[in-house]
Scaffold this motif. Structure first.
Motif, PDB file in Angstrom:
ATOM      1  N   HIS A  18      -4.168   0.137  -3.495  1.00 20.05           N
ATOM      2  CA  HIS A  18      -5.119   1.034  -4.152  1.00 20.05           C
ATOM      3  C   HIS A  18      -5.004   0.844  -5.663  1.00 20.05           C
ATOM      4  O   HIS A  18      -3.932   1.007  -6.231  1.00 20.05           O
ATOM      5  CB  HIS A  18      -4.827   2.499  -3.794  1.00 20.05           C
ATOM      6  CG  HIS A  18      -5.233   2.862  -2.405  1.00 20.05           C
ATOM      7  ND1 HIS A  18      -4.495   2.515  -1.294  1.00 20.05           N
ATOM      8  CD2 HIS A  18      -6.311   3.540  -1.937  1.00 20.05           C
ATOM      9  CE1 HIS A  18      -5.095   2.965  -0.196  1.00 20.05           C
ATOM     10  NE2 HIS A  18      -6.198   3.589  -0.564  1.00 20.05           N
ATOM     11  N   LYS A  33     -18.162  -3.210  -7.929  1.00 24.81           N
ATOM     12  CA  LYS A  33     -18.193  -2.972  -6.483  1.00 24.81           C
ATOM     13  C   LYS A  33     -18.678  -4.221  -5.756  1.00 24.81           C
ATOM     14  O   LYS A  33     -18.091  -4.654  -4.758  1.00 24.81           O
ATOM     15  CB  LYS A  33     -19.093  -1.787  -6.171  1.00 24.81           C
ATOM     16  CG  LYS A  33     -19.138  -1.414  -4.692  1.00 24.81           C
ATOM     17  CD  LYS A  33     -19.994  -0.170  -4.465  1.00 24.81           C
ATOM     18  CE  LYS A  33     -20.034   0.198  -2.991  1.00 24.81           C
ATOM     19  NZ  LYS A  33     -20.855   1.412  -2.741  1.00 24.81           N
ATOM     20  N   THR A  44      -8.371  -1.224  -2.157  1.00 27.13           N
ATOM     21  CA  THR A  44      -9.375  -0.199  -2.385  1.00 27.13           C
ATOM     22  C   THR A  44      -9.396   0.113  -3.872  1.00 27.13           C
ATOM     23  O   THR A  44      -8.372   0.492  -4.444  1.00 27.13           O
ATOM     24  CB  THR A  44      -9.045   1.078  -1.593  1.00 27.13           C
ATOM     25  OG1 THR A  44      -9.040   0.775  -0.193  1.00 27.13           O
ATOM     26  CG2 THR A  44     -10.081   2.168  -1.867  1.00 27.13           C
TER      27      THR A  44
END
Length: 217
Positions: A18, A33, A44
């Motif tokens: 993450h 993105k 992520t």
């Protein structure tokens, strides 16, 4: 039988899966993105706004300094690895302005129309002197990745995108100075490119590829 290897980048155990993206710019977030999805990164990426992290104070004098300031700020508050982008447009005949002040060139942060209008105005006397000679410009993107807020060995990647600056905007896509950024080899502006085409050649796309190549194995 040996295992089959894929092209997915290997994320080292020293990096959590993450990461915080130190930006609240909607245009940048959309591009990141798409770019991270295309790279098949097994991580992520969380925009800092989702963690209620406000923008850092960007008081550096270069793209690299500001990228590091933002990455360390987001990592310090979140406790996670962070990646930050500092990018802008440099026009050599203006002493590389607007440079690190690209987003607030006209005084109001993120007002694309006013920033573009100021750039056109600043360049008009030079256009009058140079007649039909094109005015060169380049988009710059520096990415900084830190594993923790005090990381002494951040990963730094830089992408440069060469073009020319138009006197009037063209195209409805992109953001920032894209409508004024002319690509002679393609005979179009950055604002007229599809998202996929832009990502394949842009300063941000180049910087992300460099970043991926530098991730430790």
């Amino acid at each position: 039988m040996s295992a089959t290897h894929t092209s997915r980048p290997s994320i080292p155990s020293t990096l959590t899966n993450h990461w915080v993206l130190a930006s609240n710019n909607k245009g940048k977030l959309a591009e990141f993105k798409r770019l991270f999805a295309e790279a098949n990164l097994d991580v992520t990426v969380i925009p800092q706004g989702q963690l209620d992290i406000e923008d850092a104070i960007e008081d550096g004098l270069s793209f690299i300094e500001n990228a590091l300031i933002k990455a360390r700020h987001a990592s310090r508050i979140s406790g996670l690895p962070a990646i930050a982008d500092d990018s802008g447009l440099c026009v050599p005949v203006l002493g590389n302005a607007p440079g690190i002040y690209s987003a607030r060139y006209a005084g109001e942060h993120g007002n694309d129309s006013k920033n573009n209008a100021k750039l056109v105005t600043e360049l008009q006397p030079i256009r009058n002197e140079q007649a039909n000679e094109p005015i060169k410009g380049l988009f710059v993107c520096v990415l900084a990745m830190v594993r923790h807020a005090n990381d002494p060995l951040p990963i730094i990647a830089q992408g440069l995108w060469q073009g020319e600056i138009l006197a009037t905007p063209h195209g409805d896509g992109g953001f920032g100075y894209d409508p004024l950024f002319w690509l002679p080899e393609l005979q179009t502006t950055a604002a007229s490119l599809s998202a996929t085409d832009k990502n394949s050649i842009s300063h941000r796309g180049q910087a992300i590829q460099q970043l991926l190549a530098q991730l430790p194995l």
